[in-house]
Motif scaffolding. Structure first.
Motif, short mmCIF file in Angstrom:
data_model
loop_
_atom_site.label_atom_id
_atom_site.label_comp_id
_atom_site.label_asym_id
_atom_site.label_seq_id
_atom_site.Cartn_x
_atom_site.Cartn_y
_atom_site.Cartn_z
N SER A 158 18.24 -62.50 70.64
CA SER A 158 19.42 -63.07 71.83
C SER A 158 20.17 -64.13 71.24
CB SER A 158 18.76 -63.37 72.46
OG SER A 158 17.72 -64.17 73.13
N ASP A 159 19.05 -64.96 70.05
CA ASP A 159 19.85 -66.50 69.79
C ASP A 159 20.74 -66.11 67.74
OD1 ASP A 159 18.76 -67.95 71.94
OD2 ASP A 159 16.23 -67.63 70.64
N GLY A 160 20.59 -65.53 67.89
CA GLY A 160 21.78 -64.56 66.94
C GLY A 160 20.73 -65.24 65.99
N LEU A 161 19.29 -64.72 65.54
CA LEU A 161 18.41 -64.94 64.64
C LEU A 161 17.76 -63.89 64.44
CD1 LEU A 161 17.04 -68.15 65.38
CD2 LEU A 161 18.83 -68.40 64.18
N VAL A 162 18.12 -63.65 62.58
CA VAL A 162 17.54 -62.23 62.46
C VAL A 162 16.20 -62.84 61.40
CG1 VAL A 162 17.15 -61.35 59.30
CG2 VAL A 162 19.76 -62.09 60.73
N HIS A 163 14.94 -61.27 62.18
CA HIS A 163 13.91 -60.94 62.08
C HIS A 163 14.37 -59.73 61.09
CE1 HIS A 163 13.36 -64.78 64.38
NE2 HIS A 163 14.14 -64.05 66.17
N PRO A 164 13.08 -59.65 60.09
CA PRO A 164 13.25 -58.56 59.31
C PRO A 164 11.76 -57.71 60.37
CG PRO A 164 12.79 -60.14 57.70
CD PRO A 164 12.14 -60.77 59.07
N LEU A 165 12.18 -56.21 60.24
CA LEU A 165 11.00 -55.29 61.12
C LEU A 165 11.38 -54.20 59.88
CD1 LEU A 165 13.22 -54.32 63.95
CD2 LEU A 165 11.84 -55.78 64.05
N GLY A 166 11.91 -53.72 59.37
CA GLY A 166 11.01 -53.03 58.10
C GLY A 166 11.73 -52.99 56.64
N GLY A 167 11.14 -53.13 55.40
CA GLY A 167 12.00 -52.74 53.92
C GLY A 167 10.21 -52.81 53.11
N PRO A 168 9.82 -51.07 53.07
CA PRO A 168 9.29 -52.19 52.06
C PRO A 168 8.57 -51.95 51.35
CG PRO A 168 9.39 -49.50 53.52
CD PRO A 168 10.18 -50.45 53.54
N SER A 169 9.85 -51.10 50.42
CA SER A 169 10.28 -51.47 48.88
C SER A 169 10.55 -53.11 48.39
CB SER A 169 11.32 -50.35 48.31
OG SER A 169 10.77 -49.59 48.88
N LEU A 170 11.61 -53.86 49.81
CA LEU A 170 11.49 -55.04 49.70
C LEU A 170 11.27 -56.09 49.40
CD1 LEU A 170 14.81 -55.67 52.03
CD2 LEU A 170 14.69 -55.16 49.74
N PRO A 171 11.02 -56.73 48.50
CA PRO A 171 9.72 -58.16 47.86
C PRO A 171 9.58 -58.52 49.00
CG PRO A 171 11.68 -57.86 46.16
CD PRO A 171 11.94 -57.06 47.25
N GLU A 172 7.88 -58.94 49.23
CA GLU A 172 7.77 -59.72 50.45
C GLU A 172 7.93 -61.14 50.47
OE1 GLU A 172 3.45 -59.64 50.88
OE2 GLU A 172 3.48 -57.40 50.59
N ALA A 173 8.41 -61.48 49.49
CA ALA A 173 9.22 -62.63 49.79
C ALA A 173 10.77 -63.14 50.26
CB ALA A 173 8.79 -64.00 48.75
N TYR A 174 10.45 -62.10 49.71
CA TYR A 174 12.95 -62.10 49.80
C TYR A 174 12.39 -61.55 51.57
CZ TYR A 174 17.11 -60.33 50.68
OH TYR A 174 18.68 -60.00 51.03
N SER A 175 11.97 -60.87 52.27
CA SER A 175 12.02 -60.79 53.69
C SER A 175 11.67 -61.85 54.58
CB SER A 175 10.86 -59.46 54.01
OG SER A 175 11.68 -58.66 53.51
N ARG A 176 10.01 -62.41 53.76
CA ARG A 176 9.84 -63.57 54.82
C ARG A 176 11.12 -64.60 54.37
NH1 ARG A 176 5.26 -62.90 52.18
NH2 ARG A 176 5.67 -64.47 50.01
N ALA A 177 11.95 -65.16 53.74
CA ALA A 177 13.16 -65.21 53.79
C ALA A 177 14.39 -65.47 54.34
CB ALA A 177 13.36 -65.93 51.91
N LEU A 178 14.11 -64.26 54.96
CA LEU A 178 15.51 -63.77 55.54
C LEU A 178 15.16 -64.55 57.07
CD1 LEU A 178 15.89 -60.29 54.89
CD2 LEU A 178 17.51 -62.24 54.86
N ASP A 179 13.53 -64.74 57.40
CA ASP A 179 13.20 -64.57 59.08
C ASP A 179 13.58 -65.50 59.16
OD1 ASP A 179 12.16 -63.81 61.30
OD2 ASP A 179 9.95 -64.54 60.89
N GLY A 180 14.67 -65.81 60.30
CA GLY A 180 14.77 -66.65 61.25
C GLY A 180 16.44 -67.30 61.52
N VAL A 181 17.09 -66.84 59.95
CA VAL A 181 18.16 -67.04 59.32
C VAL A 181 19.35 -66.71 60.65
CG1 VAL A 181 19.71 -66.08 57.58
CG2 VAL A 181 17.73 -66.64 56.79
N ALA A 182 20.53 -67.36 60.57
CA ALA A 182 21.07 -67.05 61.90
C ALA A 182 22.20 -66.19 60.74
CB ALA A 182 21.94 -68.93 62.43
N ILE A 183 22.56 -66.06 61.78
CA ILE A 183 23.55 -64.63 61.22
C ILE A 183 25.06 -65.98 60.80
CG2 ILE A 183 22.84 -62.94 62.28
CD1 ILE A 183 25.05 -63.42 64.38
#
Length: 857
Positions: free
Chosen positions: A279-304
């Motif tokens: 609701s605050d417009g922040l990104v949270h990864p839910l699924g992406g098994p073929s993406l690098p884990e570090a990339y998914s972690r870097a996306l967490d909390g990024v504002a759209i």
């Protein structure tokens, strides 16, 4: 052949003999269009003897008006028909034209051709693609469905290798090899395989292949029936997978992981991901098994935002966003390093929307080459966006249910049920250390709720909760019990820090809440209990902190108190007193006493104020400062107000019958009384029942009633003034009133609060306020009453200010009706003596002399 070039008789005979032996019918027509030759094959085809037709016109055989090559229907002599192919040649002999017709029976060929046309028509009507190849897989035939499905016309497909025509970069070669083995073994089965159309789009097909063998058993043709299962099976299986996961109540991250894995099987050329947008417009990864884990972690909390890669931009705009070249796309510059390092060169992201249109997530395809999505990709995403919305909305619904069950809907804070769990956990985690529990209760919240309305009360609670959260640590607990009651739990906290936190909270509330251009003061009373010093269980800690909070209320509010052993006794005493008060109201044990109000100019009686008193048989004399707040807490104050009106009017009627002149009686009412739409009717009934003029009753209201001009209280006030009953604004200057509002309200009288009287002789601020109140009353043509007047100096100052009426111990204390009657008789006698003395003083003074200036002559 004759030397002249004409055929000899022998030659002619030879040719006719040859024609006679021909397998095709031969008919010769002379220049007169009559039949001159009719061979044996012609007899068979037409079913007539040559002697019957020679010399007849050729039209009897249907051979006139034909082109060089034609097909005709021949009616035989036995009534049967056959189809024949006719080829006609013209021969010039001796300057005359002769015609030779070669006729061949093609009935079987036409029937075969018609069967083939019918089969082709049927094949073209089916929605399954039909492919016929030779043993080397070269295409011999394709139907219309094949053209629709793969985009190749029959001409484009014929002669091409079928495997090269339909296979692509991600077609499973093992599946094709398995299919070939089954064909060779003579078995027939279906295989699901990823094929590609003319423009390179993916199509999942179910392929059934059958061999056609010659008489020696060798494969001559291969027949393939191809069914597009892209949507009917592949996408349906995807839907069934996710719906099953939802039915099994798997966690959202597991569902998203399954979704991505299945999609990458359906579209092997992509890497997929699912993101949740909160609701605050922040990104949270839910699924992406073929993406690098570090990339998914870097996306967490990024504002759209408009320039936050493909997913952030898609969520921001609510529309699909394609970055066909991540390396050069300006939206990707801050984020491109990790995907490029993983070999991902393009990204296509589509927003996932809830039913109400909110963007709640994104579904993204990453490509290993710079490209745009295919039609197959679009169909997958359309299905996945719907499935993703179902999964995320289910999570939101479950979270909402949890919030309803364990959180206060208004403030979002833990509710009583959740708070108990959190406090118990905090106690378990103390491990011998201290814990402070603060019980908070907003001061005068009921007044705000009753006068401004519940929406204002809700806004006050929300603002209060925000201020509390800002004054405590993230590790501290804050919850709302009910109404205006809150609890703060401070783990690892000693009394000194608890006192500091409480003081900071008091300081945080010094600035009023601005609501609809009104300033609403906020304050809170707090009670503090310490674990394990005072108690070791949550229920006892709560009770103790509640008792301490009540002590803070008694101490004047807007402060805090620590629990002490004596407070248990006080809490028990409060229960006893509240029960006794209910009994006193029910059994008419309350009494009214009356304090005179006199005019400042001449000391004449202006009226009396009726004040409630309670003398309990067991508890003794209970002061108003104790039982009035208690009545407000336990919901009895409205009953006391109505009883006071009835009792005061009864007493006024009794005095009038006794010949005592009491101009007016003032009765104090709670804001709750004015929320009652029936109050005006009760007042009208009461004064009528006692035979009183309406002007003999004055109802005193506090400023809190006036805050909301649209409240029911204002309507009630207007109804009361229409009766002729007066309204007095009590404690003016201590609350919310504004002059612009006051001028439009049905107020007849202003009362200066007694708090200003104490220091009016010495405090310039108190004198200034009293002066302002008097001036307001004068400008609005309202009577001004000063209460709490105890000294002659105060009286003189008020007289100089022009205050109309004074009330206080300087003149008389509140008295029972009997004592007041004696006071009134004495006061009337004293007023008469003062009047006589004034008259005598006037009479004793000499008449003024008239001085006339003489003029000289």
């Amino acid at each position: 052949m004759h030397a002249s070039g004409r055929p000899t008789v022998e030659t002619t005979a030879f040719l006719l003999a040859a024609l006679e032996q021909a397998s095709d019918a031969v008919v010769i027509v002379n220049s007169d269009l009559c039949i001159s030759h009719f061979n044996a094959a012609a007899e068979v085809i037409w079913g007539v003897a040559r002697d019957d037709v020679l010399g007849l016109d050729a039209s009897c055989l249907g051979l006139t008006d034909l082109g060089p090559n034609s097909e005709i229907t021949i009616r035989r002599s036995n009534g049967s028909r056959l189809r024949a192919a006719v080829s006609i040649s013209r021969v010039e002999i001796g300057g005359r034209s002769h015609y030779m017709a070669f006729v061949r029976d093609i009935t079987a060929e036409v029937e075969r051709r018609e069967r083939i046309a019918l089969l082709t028509l049927v094949a073209d009507k089916t929605n399954r693609a039909v492919v016929l190849t030779d043993r080397k897989l070269k295409v011999v035939y394709t139907n219309a469905a094949f053209s629709r499905m793969f985009g190749y016309s029959p001409e484009e497909a014929q002669g091409r290798q079928a495997n090269q025509l339909l296979a692509g970069p991600f077609t499973d070669r093992e599946t094709l090899a398995r299919l070939r083995r089954r064909i060779c073994d003579g078995s027939s089965d279906e295989e699901e395989v990823l094929a590609y159309d003319k423009i390179g789009d993916e199509i999942w097909v179910s392929a059934t292949v059958k061999p056609f063998r010659n008489e020696r058993g060798r494969i001559k043709y291969l027949f393939a029936l191809l069914t597009d299962i892209t949507e009917s099976k592949q996408l349906r299986s995807l839907q069934q997978l996710i719906m099953g996961a939802l039915a099994d109540e798997l966690p959202l991250t597991d569902i998203a992981d399954q979704l991505c894995r299945r999609v990458e099987v359906l579209a092997p050329d992509v890497v997929s991901s699912v993101l949740h947008i909160d609701s605050d417009g922040l990104v949270h990864p839910l699924g992406g098994p073929s993406l690098p884990e570090a990339y998914s972690r870097a996306l967490d909390g990024v504002a759209i935002g408009p320039d936050i890669g493909s997913c952030g931009s898609a969520a921001y705009y609510g529309q699909p966003v394609l970055a066909s070249d991540i390396d050069n796309d300006p939206r990707w510059q801050p984020f491109k390093a990790m995907p490029l390092a993983a070999g991902l060169k393009a990204c296509w992201s589509t927003p996932i929307k809830a039913k109400d249109g909110r963007v709640i997530g994104t579904f993204a395809f990453y490509f290993r080459e710079c490209r745009a999505p295919s039609r197959w990709h679009q169909r997958i995403v359309d299905a996945c966006v719907h499935l993703g919305a179902l999964a995320i909305e289910r999570k939101e619904a479950r979270a909402q249910i949890a919030r309803l069950a364990y959180h206060d809907m208004l403030t979002g804070l833990p509710n009583r049920a959740q708070l108990r769990q959190l406090v118990n956990q905090a106690i378990d985690d103390c491990r011998g250390k201290q814990l402070a529990l603060i019980f908070l209760d907003l001061d005068h919240f009921k007044d705000v709720n009753d006068t401004l309305g519940h929406s204002a009360g809700d806004a006050l609670l929300v603002d209060f909760a925000k201020r509390l959260r800002a004054r405590i640590q993230p590790s501290d607990l804050l919850g709302r019990l009910s109404g205006d009651e809150f609890v703060i739990v401070l783990p690892n906290c000693d009394p000194a820090r608890a006192s500091l936190v409480a003081s900071n909270i008091t300081d945080a509330l010094t600035s009023p809440l601005l609501l609809d251009n009104r300033q609403i003061p906020i304050s809170v009373s707090m009670g503090i209990s310490i674990y394990p010093d005072n108690a070791t269980d949550i229920d006892t800690l709560m009770q103790q902190a509640d008792a301490a909070m009540s002590e803070a209320k008694q101490a004047g509010r807007s402060t805090h108190r620590f629990f002490s052993a004596d407070m248990n006794r006080l809490a028990e005493q409060r229960l006893v007193f509240s029960a006794a008060l209910r009994q006193a109201i029910a059994n008419d044990r309350l009494k009214l006493v009356y304090q005179p109000q006199t005019r400042t100019v001449d000391g004449a009686l202006y009226g009396v104020e009726a004040l409630a008193r309670w003398n309990d048989p067991e508890l003794g004399e209970v002061p108003p400062s104790k039982f009035i707040p208690l009545a407000e807490e336990v919901g009895l104050i409205e009953q006391i107000g109505l009883w006071s009106i009835r009792e005061a009017c009864r007493q006024m009627a009794a005095w009038r019958r006794a010949g005592l002149d009491v101009p007016c009686v003032a009765v104090n009412l709670s804001p709750l009384n004015f929320q009652n739409a029936k109050l005006a009717a009760v007042v009208a009934e009461t004064i009528a029942a006692n035979g009183l003029p309406p002007q003999t009753l004055m109802l005193e209201i506090t400023e809190g009633v006036l805050v909301n001009e649209r409240s029911a209280a204002i309507e009630t006030m207007n109804a009361i003034r229409k009766l002729g009953v007066g309204l007095s604004l009590d404690d003016f200057g201590t609350g919310y009133s504004s002059l612009s509002r006051l001028a439009h309200l049905p107020i007849r009288e202003l009362k200066i609060d007694r708090s200003f009287m104490r220091n009016i002789e010495h405090d310039t601020s108190a004198l200034a306020i009293a002066t302002a109140v008097v001036r307001v009353g004068q400008s609005l043509k309202m009577a001004v009453v000063a209460e709490g007047v105890e000294t002659e100096g105060q009286r003189k100052l008020l007289a100089e200010l022009g205050c109309d009426v004074v009330q206080g111990h300087l003149f008389a204390r509140a008295m029972s009706p009997e004592v007041f009657e004696r006071w009134l008789v004495a006061h009337a006698a004293e007023q008469a003596r003062v009047m006589r003395r004034s008259v005598e003083e006037v009479r004793s003074q000499p008449a003024p002399s008239l001085l006339i200036a003489s003029t000289g002559g």
